[in-house]
Write an enzyme that holds these catalytic residues in place. Structure first.
Site, PDB file in Angstrom:
ATOM      1  N   GLY A 152      30.977  -1.887-112.425  1.00 12.71           N
ATOM      2  CA  GLY A 152      30.295  -0.647-112.368  1.00 12.71           C
ATOM      3  C   GLY A 152      29.772  -0.114-111.166  1.00 12.71           C
ATOM      4  O   GLY A 152      30.160  -0.994-110.009  1.00 12.71           O
ATOM      5  N   GLY A 153      28.915   0.888-111.203  1.00  6.54           N
ATOM      6  CA  GLY A 153      28.330   1.067-109.716  1.00  6.54           C
ATOM      7  C   GLY A 153      27.481   0.151-109.276  1.00  6.54           C
ATOM      8  O   GLY A 153      27.242   0.409-108.046  1.00  6.54           O
ATOM      9  N   VAL A 199      30.767  -8.015-113.384  1.00  8.48           N
ATOM     10  CA  VAL A 199      30.460  -8.902-114.481  1.00  8.48           C
ATOM     11  C   VAL A 199      31.588  -9.965-114.742  1.00  8.48           C
ATOM     12  O   VAL A 199      32.691  -9.375-114.974  1.00  8.48           O
ATOM     13  CB  VAL A 199      30.033  -8.239-115.828  1.00  8.48           C
ATOM     14  CG1 VAL A 199      29.497  -9.429-116.643  1.00  8.48           C
ATOM     15  CG2 VAL A 199      28.719  -7.288-115.457  1.00  8.48           C
ATOM     16  N   ASP A 230      20.813   4.353-117.249  1.00  9.89           N
ATOM     17  CA  ASP A 230      22.289   4.313-117.266  1.00  9.89           C
ATOM     18  C   ASP A 230      22.959   4.101-118.719  1.00  9.89           C
ATOM     19  O   ASP A 230      23.718   3.283-118.765  1.00  9.89           O
ATOM     20  CB  ASP A 230      22.988   3.438-116.281  1.00  9.89           C
ATOM     21  CG  ASP A 230      24.280   3.781-115.669  1.00  9.89           C
ATOM     22  OD1 ASP A 230      24.788   4.837-116.045  1.00  9.89           O
ATOM     23  OD2 ASP A 230      24.900   2.897-115.104  1.00  9.89           O
TER      24      ASP A 230
END
Length: 406
Positions: free
Chosen positions: A82-83, A87, A198
């Site tokens: 993600g930004g 992970v 988000d």
């Protein structure tokens, strides 16, 4: 003489190498101590000593433990990007499977807050929020260790599902309800109010039973008790972003509500929040939904197969709820608590036989939608003063608010 000189050189080399290795090891230890302190480790240790009898105590992991768990952060173990970070799936020495989040950004101005945020997140105990298990503070960018949720994201579930039918809707509305309950908890029941910032289907994970787990708090903000909004740098994901927040930089809980409205549309339509395959003015799902409503093609935007005679009213109620979440004025949107309650009510509809093929249903639903939609959000950046036109006749007939969103 030559042999003795050679031996001396070897001994000198060995001694020098040993001293260098000892120096490097001490340097590494001091660097780890520096990062640990810099990342709030002292605060965290103090809090942990106070909470040692708590039912859930977060663990402090070493860098070596997490490197071993991820095979030195092997790319084959990446389960999400993600930004705000990457992970990894990790395997701890005690056989636990975990998710290890490695942030991309180093923001030294936030280092002092990190331990406090870890403490707050560790206290979150909700079945629909991914549990924080621990962290690693001895490196420049701290690592967070979460429980591993192994059935992918809601985004994958929606967009990879092939056989869509009435049963699909039952599962989706349950997932939506669980995610809404988690966000409601974060907003109003956690020890300090948390704005996720988000909310999107890729940040809602699913376990083996398709139970929703809200995840990824990399962009989250903690709201002081004496405040209702925060002035922040804009962060989030286009297609889900609250345009009011984009215009004012004022972050509130209602920004999460807007993003959740897009999630609801995604569940109803099976379409992505942003698509360049659609016309420019319809690229965001919210705009696409509004366009279909204006053109009297509302049912066309629903995913084929998801609606039947038994669930028609449930789905229309969910459409109306999504419209209220997407209102232009954040104050007119419902709270996440109200959203969760409405979704729970929708889930109960299937148990009541009187909700069926009522002839007045379509007219009633259109009227409610007309009340929910006049102040619906537009796409920020659109031409013509960023607004849709064509609502004059609706505005002349109905009030903007619909009982304050209830």
């Amino acid at each position: 003489m030559n042999a003795g000189a050679g031996t001396g050189v070897v001994i000198l080399f060995v001694v020098s190498t040993s001293m260098y290795l000892i120096y490097q090891k001490r340097k590494l230890v001091k660097l780890r101590e520096k990062y640990f302190k810099q990342n709030g480790g002292s605060i965290l240790l103090r809090e942990l000593s106070v909470k040692e009898k708590s039912s859930h105590i977060i663990e402090i992991f070493t860098e070596e433990q997490l490197k071993k768990a991820t095979n030195n952060f092997d790319e084959s173990l990446i389960v999400g990007k993600g930004g705000f970070g990457i992970v990894f799936k990790g395997y701890l020495s005690d056989n636990r499977i975990v998710a290890i989040k490695k942030s991309k950004i180093v923001d030294k101005s936030l280092n002092e807050q990190f331990a406090n945020e870890v403490i707050v997140l560790s206290q979150i105990n909700h079945r629909n929020v991914v549990k924080l298990l621990g962290c690693c503070l001895e490196i420049e960018v701290p690592l967070l260790v979460y429980e591993f949720v192994n059935n992918g994201t809601l985004f994958d579930y929606i967009h990879n599902e092939r056989n869509v039918n009435g049963e699909t809707w039952k599962k989706r509305v349950r997932i939506a309800t669980e995610a809404a309950q988690a966000l409601s908890y974060l907003h109003s029941e956690a020890s300090i109010s948390i704005i996720h910032r988000d909310v999107k289907t890729t940040n809602i994970l699913l376990d083996d039973n398709y139970t929703a787990k809200v995840s990824d708090f990399g962009a989250s903000k903690f709201v002081p008790l004496d405040q209702t909004e925060l002035a922040t740098m804009m962060q989030g994901t286009f297609g889900y972003l609250d345009p009011e927040y984009m215009l004012t930089s004022q972050l509130t809980e209602k920004s999460d509500v807007y993003s959740f409205g897009v999630v609801l549309l995604e569940l109803l339509t099976g379409e992505k929040p942003l698509s360049f395959a659609r016309l420019e003015e319809k690229r965001t799902l919210a705009n696409h939904f509004l366009s279909c409503f204006k053109e009297d093609r509302l049912f066309d935007v629903l995913q084929v197969g998801i609606m039947n005679e038994e669930n028609k009213k449930e789905i229309m109620e969910a459409v109306i709820l999504a419209a209220k979440c997407l209102r232009l004025n954040g104050e007119e949107r419902p709270s996440m608590k109200e959203v969760a309650m409405e979704l729970q009510t929708i889930r109960q509809m299937e148990k009541h036989p009187w909700i069926n093929r009522d002839q007045s249903f379509d007219e009633e639903s259109q009227y409610l939608l007309h009340k929910a939609l006049p102040s619906t959000i537009y796409e920020c950046g659109e031409k013509n003063n960023h607004q849709y036109t064509g609502y004059d006749s609706i505005k002349d007939r109905v009030l903007i608010a619909l009982d304050n969103g209830r």
